[in-house]
Scaffold this motif. Structure first.
Motif, PDB file in Angstrom:
ATOM      1  N   GLN A 200       0.830  -1.212   0.000  1.00  0.00           N
ATOM      2  CA  GLN A 200       0.000   0.000   0.000  1.00  0.00           C
ATOM      3  C   GLN A 200       0.864   1.262   0.000  1.00  0.00           C
ATOM      4  N   LEU A 201       1.881   1.284   0.886  1.00  0.00           N
ATOM      5  CA  LEU A 201       2.788   2.435   0.921  1.00  0.00           C
ATOM      6  C   LEU A 201       3.530   2.559  -0.400  1.00  0.00           C
ATOM      7  N   PHE A 202       3.956   1.433  -0.972  1.00  0.00           N
ATOM      8  CA  PHE A 202       4.666   1.419  -2.252  1.00  0.00           C
ATOM      9  C   PHE A 202       3.827   2.063  -3.359  1.00  0.00           C
ATOM     10  N   LEU A 203       2.565   1.652  -3.486  1.00  0.00           N
ATOM     11  CA  LEU A 203       1.702   2.187  -4.541  1.00  0.00           C
ATOM     12  C   LEU A 203       1.387   3.665  -4.324  1.00  0.00           C
TER      13      LEU A 203
ATOM     14  N   ILE B  14       1.999   9.343  -5.750  1.00  0.00           N
ATOM     15  CA  ILE B  14       2.292  10.679  -5.230  1.00  0.00           C
ATOM     16  C   ILE B  14       3.584  11.213  -5.835  1.00  0.00           C
ATOM     17  N   GLY B  15       4.583  10.336  -5.961  1.00  0.00           N
ATOM     18  CA  GLY B  15       5.861  10.755  -6.526  1.00  0.00           C
ATOM     19  C   GLY B  15       5.734  11.249  -7.953  1.00  0.00           C
ATOM     20  N   ILE B  16       4.897  10.594  -8.744  1.00  0.00           N
ATOM     21  CA  ILE B  16       4.708  10.993 -10.143  1.00  0.00           C
ATOM     22  C   ILE B  16       3.863  12.265 -10.236  1.00  0.00           C
TER      23      ILE B  16
ATOM     24  N   VAL C 241      12.162   2.640  -1.484  1.00  0.00           N
ATOM     25  CA  VAL C 241      13.110   2.455  -2.595  1.00  0.00           C
ATOM     26  C   VAL C 241      12.379   1.937  -3.836  1.00  0.00           C
ATOM     27  N   GLY C 242      11.433   1.007  -3.642  1.00  0.00           N
ATOM     28  CA  GLY C 242      10.666   0.489  -4.770  1.00  0.00           C
ATOM     29  C   GLY C 242       9.899   1.583  -5.486  1.00  0.00           C
ATOM     30  N   ALA C 243       9.303   2.489  -4.715  1.00  0.00           N
ATOM     31  CA  ALA C 243       8.567   3.604  -5.317  1.00  0.00           C
ATOM     32  C   ALA C 243       9.509   4.526  -6.087  1.00  0.00           C
TER      33      ALA C 243
ATOM     34  N   LEU D 218      10.407   2.697  -9.315  1.00  0.00           N
ATOM     35  CA  LEU D 218       9.289   2.629 -10.261  1.00  0.00           C
ATOM     36  C   LEU D 218       9.031   3.978 -10.906  1.00  0.00           C
ATOM     37  N   THR D 219       9.098   5.067 -10.132  1.00  0.00           N
ATOM     38  CA  THR D 219       8.938   6.397 -10.727  1.00  0.00           C
ATOM     39  C   THR D 219      10.052   6.664 -11.726  1.00  0.00           C
TER      40      THR D 219
END
Length: 388
Positions: free
Chosen positions: A295-298, A303-305, A362-364, A367-368
């Motif tokens: 959930q935090l990852f998604l 949000i990052g994008i 880190v995954g987020a 992915l961004t």
């Protein structure tokens, strides 16, 4: 000797994945990033991040940013100084707010939430530079604005990190290279002044020595000395190495050796160091943390994008760019990388970010970084005659 085999494997995977990516009409860097994910702990687990790979990766990003400066049009960077400031500031403020809000929503404490915001605020323009070079947009108004904004963004990110680190508590003081914030800011300000002196006075004289030296590739040797030397000094005062590398390239680009340096260092960089850098970004991803904290990852990925698109794109719009041009600039500022990972690691080392949440963060970021060049390429294709 094992490292030589790993290096060969990385280059083989990068070449194959890059070829497939180009065949699919995607930037080659997308394939290289995915190659890192496939080779790394996330899937095959054949290659793990090591100190040797980190070193080659760091050299890769330094050479890439030197080439970005070398190929940049200085008059365009000067012309788009004001737009780049708006892009950089809003491109940091909006992600910081978004990251802070995400942290509070996931019940992080105040300082952890602030660090999360800083992590999302930092831009890694290295990947965008590769796409802009590939699509011959580096010297466009949008490309010049992205480059200039990324330099301002990096400086602001480091300054904010220094301020937050000094306020967050005594445990963070051990991370600082200076006894207090004032001395650190003074050292960083002195370095930026040194860059101006070196760029306008020393670099032309150093490059002129190339004609007098009898050693092979004299101009390339001198350029690399300047690049690595300024990158080292940047790190010494607490700034990112890419600031020194970029300004070294920018200064060398104003000399008569620009074309020959571009040809030789492009060959050196893209044959070895730069592909290893992009693959190394993908190696950071692990699946266990992502599954447990999906959930935090998604949320962080979205949000990052969105925050970079809205913040940096909104800044470009306020500066007078068209909607299509603002979308290109916003897309070019999305990718995160070395600076964001450094901020996240500082958070973990100082107990501001729990290790079990680190993989999601880190995954987020990764992915961004993978999504960013795709959005940038699409937005450039949509630009068409609407370019400013």
């Amino acid at each position: 000797m094992q490292f030589l085999g790993i290096s060969a494997l990385i280059l083989i995977a990068a070449a194959i994945a890059g070829q497939i990516s180009v065949r699919l009409q995607l930037p080659a860097v997308v394939g290289e990033l995915i190659a890192g994910v496939v080779l790394g702990p996330a899937l095959l687990n054949w290659v793990r991040p090591t100190a040797d790979l980190d070193l080659l990766s760091e050299l890769g990003v330094i050479i890439l940013m030197f080439l970005a400066g070398l190929d940049s049009d200085l008059s365009l960077l000067k012309r788009f100084g004001r737009p780049s400031l708006l892009v950089a500031v809003l491109g940091m403020v909006v992600p910081i707010i978004g990251g802070f809000g995400t942290g509070i929503a996931f019940h992080f404490n105040t300082w952890t939430s602030i660090f999360l915001g800083l992590t999302l605020a930092a831009t890694s323009v290295s990947i965008s530079v590769a796409v802009l070079q590939e699509m011959q947009q580096l010297d466009s108004p949008q490309g010049a604005t992205i480059l200039a904004a990324a330099v301002v963004d990096d400086i602001l990110a480091v300054l904010l990190l220094s301020i937050v680190s000094s306020l967050a508590g005594p445990t963070l003081q051990s991370e600082n290279k200076f006894p207090n914030l004032g001395v650190e800011l003074l050292a960083q300000g002195g370095y930026l002044l040194l860059l101006l002196v070196v760029s306008y006075w020393l670099v032309p004289r150093f490059m002129a020595l190339a004609a007098k030296l009898l050693i092979p590739q004299a101009e390339t040797v001198i350029a690399l000395i300047l690049c690595l030397g300024l990158a080292y000094l940047a790190d010494l005062v607490g700034l990112s190495t890419i600031i020194g590398a970029f300004f070294a390239g920018l200064a060398c680009g104003q000399t008569s050796y620009q074309k020959i340096l571009s040809k030789k260092l492009n060959a050196l960089g893209y044959a070895l160091f730069i592909p290893i850098f992009f693959v190394s970004v993908g190696l950071q991803l692990t699946l266990t943390g992502l599954v447990q904290d999906w959930q935090l990852f998604l949320v962080l990925t979205v949000i990052g994008i969105l925050t970079k698109l809205i913040g940096a794109g909104g800044g470009a719009k306020l500066a007078g760019f068209s909607n299509a041009s603002a979308l290109v600039i916003g897309s070019g500022m999305i990718s995160r990388g070395e600076m964001a990972l450094v901020i996240a690691q500082i958070g973990v080392h100082n107990h501001l970010l729990a290790p079990d949440r680190y993989s999601a963060v880190v995954g987020a970021l990764i992915l961004t970084t993978i999504v960013a060049p795709l959005l940038l390429k699409v937005s450039i294709h949509r630009l068409g005659p609407d370019a400013k």
